[in-house]
Design a protein around this motif. Sequence first.
Motif, mmCIF file in Angstrom:
data_model
loop_
_atom_site.group_PDB
_atom_site.id
_atom_site.type_symbol
_atom_site.label_atom_id
_atom_site.label_comp_id
_atom_site.label_asym_id
_atom_site.label_seq_id
_atom_site.Cartn_x
_atom_site.Cartn_y
_atom_site.Cartn_z
ATOM 1 N N SER A 260 0.831 -1.213 0.000
ATOM 2 C CA SER A 260 0.000 0.000 0.000
ATOM 3 C C SER A 260 0.860 1.256 0.000
ATOM 4 C CB SER A 260 -0.963 0.005 1.191
ATOM 5 O OG SER A 260 -0.292 0.265 2.404
ATOM 6 N N LEU A 261 1.953 1.232 0.744
ATOM 7 C CA LEU A 261 2.841 2.400 0.765
ATOM 8 C C LEU A 261 3.544 2.583 -0.578
ATOM 9 C CD1 LEU A 261 4.340 2.023 4.343
ATOM 10 C CD2 LEU A 261 2.722 3.769 3.551
ATOM 11 N N ALA A 262 3.968 1.467 -1.189
ATOM 12 C CA ALA A 262 4.623 1.559 -2.496
ATOM 13 C C ALA A 262 3.650 2.057 -3.559
ATOM 14 C CB ALA A 262 5.189 0.192 -2.891
ATOM 15 N N LEU A 263 2.422 1.531 -3.539
ATOM 16 C CA LEU A 263 1.410 1.960 -4.500
ATOM 17 C C LEU A 263 1.070 3.436 -4.312
ATOM 18 C CD1 LEU A 263 -0.155 0.500 -6.741
ATOM 19 C CD2 LEU A 263 -2.022 0.228 -5.117
ATOM 20 N N GLN A 264 0.957 3.845 -3.066
ATOM 21 C CA GLN A 264 0.671 5.252 -2.776
ATOM 22 C C GLN A 264 1.772 6.158 -3.323
ATOM 23 O OE1 GLN A 264 0.011 6.089 1.391
ATOM 24 N NE2 GLN A 264 0.542 8.231 1.125
ATOM 25 N N GLY A 265 3.005 5.759 -3.145
ATOM 26 C CA GLY A 265 4.116 6.564 -3.629
ATOM 27 C C GLY A 265 4.242 6.570 -5.147
ATOM 28 N N MET A 266 4.099 5.405 -5.760
ATOM 29 C CA MET A 266 4.264 5.305 -7.206
ATOM 30 C C MET A 266 3.148 6.012 -7.970
ATOM 31 S SD MET A 266 5.745 1.485 -8.015
ATOM 32 C CE MET A 266 4.276 0.670 -7.408
ATOM 33 N N LEU A 267 1.922 5.871 -7.492
ATOM 34 C CA LEU A 267 0.783 6.442 -8.209
ATOM 35 C C LEU A 267 0.311 7.769 -7.631
ATOM 36 C CD1 LEU A 267 -1.301 3.183 -8.774
ATOM 37 C CD2 LEU A 267 0.365 4.251 -10.300
ATOM 38 N N ARG A 268 1.016 8.251 -6.625
ATOM 39 C CA ARG A 268 0.661 9.509 -5.949
ATOM 40 C C ARG A 268 -0.809 9.502 -5.487
ATOM 41 N NH1 ARG A 268 4.906 10.819 -8.961
ATOM 42 N NH2 ARG A 268 6.184 12.608 -8.606
ATOM 43 N N LEU A 269 -1.173 8.420 -4.815
ATOM 44 C CA LEU A 269 -2.524 8.289 -4.289
ATOM 45 C C LEU A 269 -2.665 9.078 -2.990
ATOM 46 C CD1 LEU A 269 -3.037 4.441 -4.793
ATOM 47 C CD2 LEU A 269 -3.752 6.292 -6.299
ATOM 48 N N SER A 270 -3.864 9.542 -2.718
ATOM 49 C CA SER A 270 -4.152 10.270 -1.489
ATOM 50 C C SER A 270 -5.066 9.415 -0.623
ATOM 51 C CB SER A 270 -4.841 11.597 -1.807
ATOM 52 O OG SER A 270 -4.033 12.402 -2.611
ATOM 53 N N PRO A 271 -4.516 8.751 0.410
ATOM 54 C CA PRO A 271 -5.360 7.893 1.233
ATOM 55 C C PRO A 271 -6.314 8.716 2.100
ATOM 56 C CG PRO A 271 -3.167 8.005 2.163
ATOM 57 C CD PRO A 271 -3.124 8.750 0.856
ATOM 58 N N CYS A 272 -7.504 8.195 2.281
ATOM 59 C CA CYS A 272 -8.514 8.859 3.105
ATOM 60 C C CYS A 272 -8.408 8.342 4.544
ATOM 61 C CB CYS A 272 -9.903 8.599 2.531
ATOM 62 S SG CYS A 272 -10.475 6.908 2.783
ATOM 63 N N VAL B 182 -12.626 7.033 -5.768
ATOM 64 C CA VAL B 182 -11.903 5.828 -6.158
ATOM 65 C C VAL B 182 -10.723 6.282 -7.005
ATOM 66 C CG1 VAL B 182 -12.014 3.641 -7.410
ATOM 67 C CG2 VAL B 182 -14.011 4.452 -6.135
ATOM 68 N N GLU B 183 -9.535 6.229 -6.439
ATOM 69 C CA GLU B 183 -8.339 6.676 -7.160
ATOM 70 C C GLU B 183 -7.625 5.534 -7.857
ATOM 71 O OE1 GLU B 183 -5.606 8.983 -4.880
ATOM 72 O OE2 GLU B 183 -7.132 10.362 -4.165
ATOM 73 N N TRP B 184 -7.900 4.300 -7.453
ATOM 74 C CA TRP B 184 -7.200 3.149 -8.002
ATOM 75 C C TRP B 184 -8.158 1.974 -8.029
ATOM 76 C CZ3 TRP B 184 -5.949 -1.681 -5.939
ATOM 77 C CH2 TRP B 184 -4.970 -2.410 -6.611
ATOM 78 N N SER B 185 -8.110 1.222 -9.095
ATOM 79 C CA SER B 185 -8.878 -0.021 -9.147
ATOM 80 C C SER B 185 -8.069 -1.061 -9.915
ATOM 81 C CB SER B 185 -10.247 0.199 -9.786
ATOM 82 O OG SER B 185 -10.097 0.582 -11.133
ATOM 83 N N PHE B 186 -8.337 -2.309 -9.602
ATOM 84 C CA PHE B 186 -7.667 -3.429 -10.244
ATOM 85 C C PHE B 186 -8.720 -4.510 -10.452
ATOM 86 C CE2 PHE B 186 -5.173 -7.425 -9.888
ATOM 87 C CZ PHE B 186 -4.406 -7.268 -11.028
ATOM 88 N N LEU B 187 -8.858 -4.978 -11.676
ATOM 89 C CA LEU B 187 -9.863 -5.967 -12.052
ATOM 90 C C LEU B 187 -11.277 -5.502 -11.703
ATOM 91 C CD1 LEU B 187 -8.081 -9.276 -10.955
ATOM 92 C CD2 LEU B 187 -8.173 -8.269 -13.232
ATOM 93 N N GLY B 188 -11.494 -4.199 -11.830
ATOM 94 C CA GLY B 188 -12.814 -3.640 -11.586
ATOM 95 C C GLY B 188 -13.164 -3.413 -10.124
ATOM 96 N N LEU B 189 -12.240 -3.690 -9.219
ATOM 97 C CA LEU B 189 -12.482 -3.501 -7.789
ATOM 98 C C LEU B 189 -11.600 -2.390 -7.245
ATOM 99 C CD1 LEU B 189 -12.567 -7.237 -6.628
ATOM 100 C CD2 LEU B 189 -14.510 -5.743 -7.090
#
Length: 163
Positions: free
Chosen positions: A26-38, A131-138
């Motif tokens: 989750s931390l790597a994904l947040q950093g790579m995709l610049r996601l903003s966790p709620c 929804v900032e990220w999804s994989f396989l529709g989820l």
Amino acid sequence: MIFSRIPLRAWFATLALGCFGLLAFSLALQGMLRLSPCPLCVFQRLLYLVVGVLALAGFLLPVARPLWLGAIGAVALLGAGVAAYQTWMQRFPELAPECSFTDPNLIERLVDWLGMRFPSLFLATGFCSSVEWSFLGLSMANWSLLIFLGIAAYVALPLRRAA
């Protein structure tokens, strides 16, 4: 049954490594995709950390394994409830009371407090219904719901073996 041959220490070690791996992912994904966790995302992250620590305790302290199993099951069900609520918020954003726009609830206050002390791990900057990220529709909340339910089912395996 194949599960009866797996040592309980290996079961706890696998669960701890899985939860810590989810945190790292989750931390790597947040950093790579610049996601903003709620706040709810960060709270679920905290619950994965708690499950990992409880599993590590079950690995290191075998005397209290029933206690660790019960605690892990309870935290997993709490996490599933939080993830289900966030899933509902993302599905029906027009009905959902958005995080951070009202008086903060207990979860938001805890996340804010942790975010001030450990910002790289617990700082919440996003909105719960987006929804900032999804994989396989989820979405990530959908995946988290499935994972928490999987952890709860995983807890049932050693309990069933003990019965």
